[in-house]
Write a protein that holds these residues in place. Structure first.
Motif, PDB file in Angstrom:
ATOM      1  N   GLY A  53      -1.017   4.431 -10.869  1.00 41.70           N
ATOM      2  CA  GLY A  53      -0.161   4.707  -9.720  1.00 41.70           C
ATOM      3  C   GLY A  53       1.128   5.385 -10.126  1.00 41.70           C
ATOM      4  O   GLY A  53       1.581   6.338  -9.469  1.00 41.70           O
ATOM      5  N   TRP A  54       1.725   4.922 -11.221  1.00 44.09           N
ATOM      6  CA  TRP A  54       2.953   5.537 -11.723  1.00 44.09           C
ATOM      7  C   TRP A  54       2.690   6.988 -12.118  1.00 44.09           C
ATOM      8  O   TRP A  54       3.462   7.882 -11.776  1.00 44.09           O
ATOM      9  N   LEU A  55       1.577   7.221 -12.816  1.00 43.76           N
ATOM     10  CA  LEU A  55       1.245   8.569 -13.258  1.00 43.76           C
ATOM     11  C   LEU A  55       1.016   9.492 -12.069  1.00 43.76           C
ATOM     12  O   LEU A  55       1.506  10.633 -12.052  1.00 43.76           O
ATOM     13  N   GLU A  56       0.301   9.011 -11.058  1.00 40.77           N
ATOM     14  CA  GLU A  56       0.079   9.826  -9.858  1.00 40.77           C
ATOM     15  C   GLU A  56       1.397  10.182  -9.188  1.00 40.77           C
ATOM     16  O   GLU A  56       1.585  11.302  -8.715  1.00 40.77           O
ATOM     17  N   GLU A  57       2.329   9.237  -9.168  1.00 40.85           N
ATOM     18  CA  GLU A  57       3.645   9.494  -8.579  1.00 40.85           C
ATOM     19  C   GLU A  57       4.403  10.560  -9.378  1.00 40.85           C
ATOM     20  O   GLU A  57       5.017  11.461  -8.801  1.00 40.85           O
ATOM     21  N   GLN A  58       4.329  10.475 -10.698  1.00 42.24           N
ATOM     22  CA  GLN A  58       4.997  11.465 -11.537  1.00 42.24           C
ATOM     23  C   GLN A  58       4.409  12.855 -11.320  1.00 42.24           C
ATOM     24  O   GLN A  58       5.148  13.847 -11.256  1.00 42.24           O
ATOM     25  N   ILE A  59       3.101  12.942 -11.186  1.00 40.57           N
ATOM     26  CA  ILE A  59       2.445  14.228 -10.952  1.00 40.57           C
ATOM     27  C   ILE A  59       2.851  14.791  -9.594  1.00 40.57           C
ATOM     28  O   ILE A  59       3.168  15.989  -9.470  1.00 40.57           O
ATOM     29  N   GLN A  61       5.595  14.200  -7.962  1.00 49.13           N
ATOM     30  CA  GLN A  61       6.990  14.649  -8.065  1.00 49.13           C
ATOM     31  C   GLN A  61       7.085  15.993  -8.783  1.00 49.13           C
ATOM     32  O   GLN A  61       7.875  16.856  -8.389  1.00 49.13           O
ATOM     33  N   ALA A  62       6.280  16.170  -9.817  1.00 50.40           N
ATOM     34  CA  ALA A  62       6.289  17.441 -10.550  1.00 50.40           C
ATOM     35  C   ALA A  62       5.848  18.588  -9.641  1.00 50.40           C
ATOM     36  O   ALA A  62       6.458  19.668  -9.645  1.00 50.40           O
ATOM     37  N   PHE A  63       4.803  18.361  -8.847  1.00 54.63           N
ATOM     38  CA  PHE A  63       4.355  19.404  -7.918  1.00 54.63           C
ATOM     39  C   PHE A  63       5.402  19.671  -6.842  1.00 54.63           C
ATOM     40  O   PHE A  63       5.599  20.821  -6.437  1.00 54.63           O
ATOM     41  N   SER A  64       6.094  18.626  -6.395  1.00 57.64           N
ATOM     42  CA  SER A  64       7.161  18.813  -5.407  1.00 57.64           C
ATOM     43  C   SER A  64       8.281  19.673  -5.979  1.00 57.64           C
ATOM     44  O   SER A  64       8.802  20.571  -5.294  1.00 57.64           O
ATOM     45  N   ARG A  65       8.657  19.390  -7.231  1.00 56.42           N
ATOM     46  CA  ARG A  65       9.698  20.208  -7.875  1.00 56.42           C
ATOM     47  C   ARG A  65       9.218  21.650  -8.023  1.00 56.42           C
ATOM     48  O   ARG A  65       9.979  22.596  -7.813  1.00 56.42           O
ATOM     49  N   HIS A  66       7.943  21.827  -8.364  1.00 53.49           N
ATOM     50  CA  HIS A  66       7.387  23.179  -8.500  1.00 53.49           C
ATOM     51  C   HIS A  66       7.439  23.900  -7.160  1.00 53.49           C
ATOM     52  O   HIS A  66       7.891  25.050  -7.081  1.00 53.49           O
ATOM     53  N   ASP A  67       6.983  23.224  -6.106  1.00 53.79           N
ATOM     54  CA  ASP A  67       6.970  23.829  -4.778  1.00 53.79           C
ATOM     55  C   ASP A  67       8.368  24.170  -4.291  1.00 53.79           C
ATOM     56  O   ASP A  67       8.556  25.135  -3.543  1.00 53.79           O
ATOM     57  N   ALA A  68       9.367  23.405  -4.726  1.00 52.34           N
ATOM     58  CA  ALA A  68      10.761  23.642  -4.321  1.00 52.34           C
ATOM     59  C   ALA A  68      11.439  24.679  -5.213  1.00 52.34           C
ATOM     60  O   ALA A  68      12.611  24.980  -5.027  1.00 52.34           O
ATOM     61  N   GLY A  69      10.709  25.216  -6.191  1.00 49.28           N
ATOM     62  CA  GLY A  69      11.278  26.215  -7.090  1.00 49.28           C
ATOM     63  C   GLY A  69      12.227  25.625  -8.115  1.00 49.28           C
ATOM     64  O   GLY A  69      13.068  26.332  -8.665  1.00 49.28           O
ATOM     65  N   GLU A  70      12.099  24.347  -8.397  1.00 51.10           N
ATOM     66  CA  GLU A  70      12.997  23.667  -9.327  1.00 51.10           C
ATOM     67  C   GLU A  70      12.405  23.530 -10.728  1.00 51.10           C
ATOM     68  O   GLU A  70      12.956  22.832 -11.562  1.00 51.10           O
ATOM     69  N   SER A  71      11.282  24.180 -10.977  1.00 43.16           N
ATOM     70  CA  SER A  71      10.611  24.038 -12.270  1.00 43.16           C
ATOM     71  C   SER A  71      11.170  25.011 -13.286  1.00 43.16           C
ATOM     72  O   SER A  71      11.624  26.106 -12.955  1.00 43.16           O
ATOM     73  N   GLU A  72      11.115  24.589 -14.535  1.00 44.69           N
ATOM     74  CA  GLU A  72      11.518  25.449 -15.644  1.00 44.69           C
ATOM     75  C   GLU A  72      10.292  25.660 -16.524  1.00 44.69           C
ATOM     76  O   GLU A  72       9.629  24.697 -16.919  1.00 44.69           O
ATOM     77  N   TYR A  73       9.955  26.892 -16.770  1.00 45.59           N
ATOM     78  CA  TYR A  73       8.800  27.197 -17.612  1.00 45.59           C
ATOM     79  C   TYR A  73       9.294  27.630 -18.988  1.00 45.59           C
ATOM     80  O   TYR A  73      10.209  28.443 -19.107  1.00 45.59           O
TER      81      TYR A  73
END
Length: 95
Positions: A53-59, A61-73
């Protein structure tokens, strides 16, 4: 390594538990050991599910940050460099 568990129960509970053990062709000690092992296995499954459950939540959140343009590659080389830095800091107790 093994450990010993001691606990108190009333006489009627002990009598009934011993009858149940006899019905299973086991000693009460063997039956209690089996039940303790079953509880331990249940707890491992519970802890695994909590981690899932924790891992799914982290994933999510990561997709939410990506969708919001907050990701760093970063490149693989940069990632390895950052990880090596963190490992060194951890070894020195700086994290």
């Amino acid at each position: 390594m093994s450990s010993t568990i001691h606990f108190r129960i009333d006489e009627e509970t002990k009598r009934l538990a011993m009858q149940a053990a006899e019905r299973h062709n086991m000693s009460l000690t063997e039956l209690m050991r089996q039940r303790a092992e079953e509880l331990a296995a249940e707890e491992l499954r519970h802890q695994s599910n909590e981690h899932d459950g924790w891992l799914e939540e982290q994933i999510a959140q990561a997709f939410s940050r990506h969708d919001a343009g907050e990701s760093e590659y970063i490149s693989n080389e940069e990632m390895e460099s950052r990880m090596n830095t963190l490992k060194q800091q951890a070894l020195r107790g700086k994290l």
